[in-house]
Design a protein around this motif. Sequence first.
Motif, PDB file in Angstrom:
ATOM      1  N   ARG A 166       9.957 -44.799   3.678  1.00  0.00           N
ATOM      2  CA  ARG A 166      10.478 -46.282   3.643  1.00  0.00           C
ATOM      3  C   ARG A 166      10.981 -46.784   2.468  1.00  0.00           C
ATOM      4  NH1 ARG A 166       6.072 -51.182   4.767  1.00  0.00           N
ATOM      5  NH2 ARG A 166       7.758 -52.954   4.167  1.00  0.00           N
ATOM      6  N   CYS A 167      10.362 -46.365   1.255  1.00  0.00           N
ATOM      7  CA  CYS A 167      11.081 -46.998   0.006  1.00  0.00           C
ATOM      8  C   CYS A 167      12.388 -46.132  -0.369  1.00  0.00           C
ATOM      9  CB  CYS A 167      10.011 -46.671  -1.074  1.00  0.00           C
ATOM     10  SG  CYS A 167       8.630 -47.848  -0.901  1.00  0.00           S
TER      11      CYS A 167
ATOM     12  N   CYS B  63      14.594 -45.129   1.913  1.00  0.00           N
ATOM     13  CA  CYS B  63      15.572 -45.421   2.989  1.00  0.00           C
ATOM     14  C   CYS B  63      16.115 -46.838   3.241  1.00  0.00           C
ATOM     15  CB  CYS B  63      15.344 -44.891   4.501  1.00  0.00           C
ATOM     16  SG  CYS B  63      15.105 -43.078   4.328  1.00  0.00           S
ATOM     17  N   GLU B  64      14.919 -47.648   2.945  1.00  0.00           N
ATOM     18  CA  GLU B  64      15.284 -49.050   3.127  1.00  0.00           C
ATOM     19  C   GLU B  64      16.168 -49.554   2.054  1.00  0.00           C
ATOM     20  OE1 GLU B  64      12.706 -52.892   2.537  1.00  0.00           O
ATOM     21  OE2 GLU B  64      11.918 -51.703   4.294  1.00  0.00           O
TER      22      GLU B  64
ATOM     23  N   ALA C 255      19.633 -48.438   3.351  1.00  0.00           N
ATOM     24  CA  ALA C 255      20.079 -49.146   4.697  1.00  0.00           C
ATOM     25  C   ALA C 255      20.727 -50.717   4.124  1.00  0.00           C
ATOM     26  CB  ALA C 255      18.868 -49.352   5.628  1.00  0.00           C
ATOM     27  N   ARG C 256      19.877 -51.387   3.326  1.00  0.00           N
ATOM     28  CA  ARG C 256      20.221 -52.601   2.911  1.00  0.00           C
ATOM     29  C   ARG C 256      21.612 -52.876   2.222  1.00  0.00           C
ATOM     30  NH1 ARG C 256      16.268 -56.420   3.298  1.00  0.00           N
ATOM     31  NH2 ARG C 256      14.121 -55.640   3.767  1.00  0.00           N
TER      32      ARG C 256
ATOM     33  N   ARG D  75      20.278 -52.305  12.549  1.00  0.00           N
ATOM     34  CA  ARG D  75      19.789 -50.862  12.263  1.00  0.00           C
ATOM     35  C   ARG D  75      20.591 -49.927  11.681  1.00  0.00           C
ATOM     36  NH1 ARG D  75      14.914 -48.802  14.463  1.00  0.00           N
ATOM     37  NH2 ARG D  75      14.742 -46.786  14.292  1.00  0.00           N
TER      38      ARG D  75
END
Length: 236
Positions: free
Chosen positions: A85-86, A88-89, A92-93, A104
Amino acid sequence: FGIDVCGYTVMSNHLHVVLRIRPDLVQDWSDEEVAARWWMVFPQRFDTKGFPVEPEPEDLQAMIHNTAKQAERRKRLASLSWFMRCLCEPIARRANREDECTGRFWEGRFRSQALLDDAAILACSVYVDLNPVRAGVAKTSEESEYTSARDRIESWQSRQRGERPTGGKRGAIPSELAPSFERLQVNGDNCGETVRNFGVWFKRAAGRAVSLAADAASGNGRQWFQGMAHLQSAFT
């Protein structure tokens, strides 16, 4: 995080990461270290330019005081899901900002394979390192951008005072790796096929037959693994 990044390759539309998860290491961290590491990942304050600032002692003590949250932080710092999560997020942002869009970014949740023994680790690491070569976006590992393989090669070159290692032909496995394959019981003759098909042959886990059987018998709820038919080809 209590997770070692052992290898990585970033492609145009996906990435591969070889990780070693260390919950045992996280359990030995003091409460202060857990709080400080969590602050590094999720800073609570920023300066006037938007950069995170170092925590003050009272900040860490306030985090430690909430024992329930602190226990949850310790658990998450050894979690593969939270690591991904840390990782990929922010990607993505940033991609959404650059494309001036929302929504998404990743196609779906990450997929993971358990590497159950040294043979599986070696085969998977070669698969990850040679992914750009296999995909045809680079001729050699030296030309593979955004990979740990290139990082290691450049580090080696700097130690050798600029001398370049000899690059093999596209998709070839260097002959100097043969002793490692033999020692770890990886079938060197078929290693090219294993590298090309690792992600297809093995889904939930990879390793020698005895390792897969032991994992299935360990009470993890899995009675079988996809890829058993390819074990004789991949591992000796």
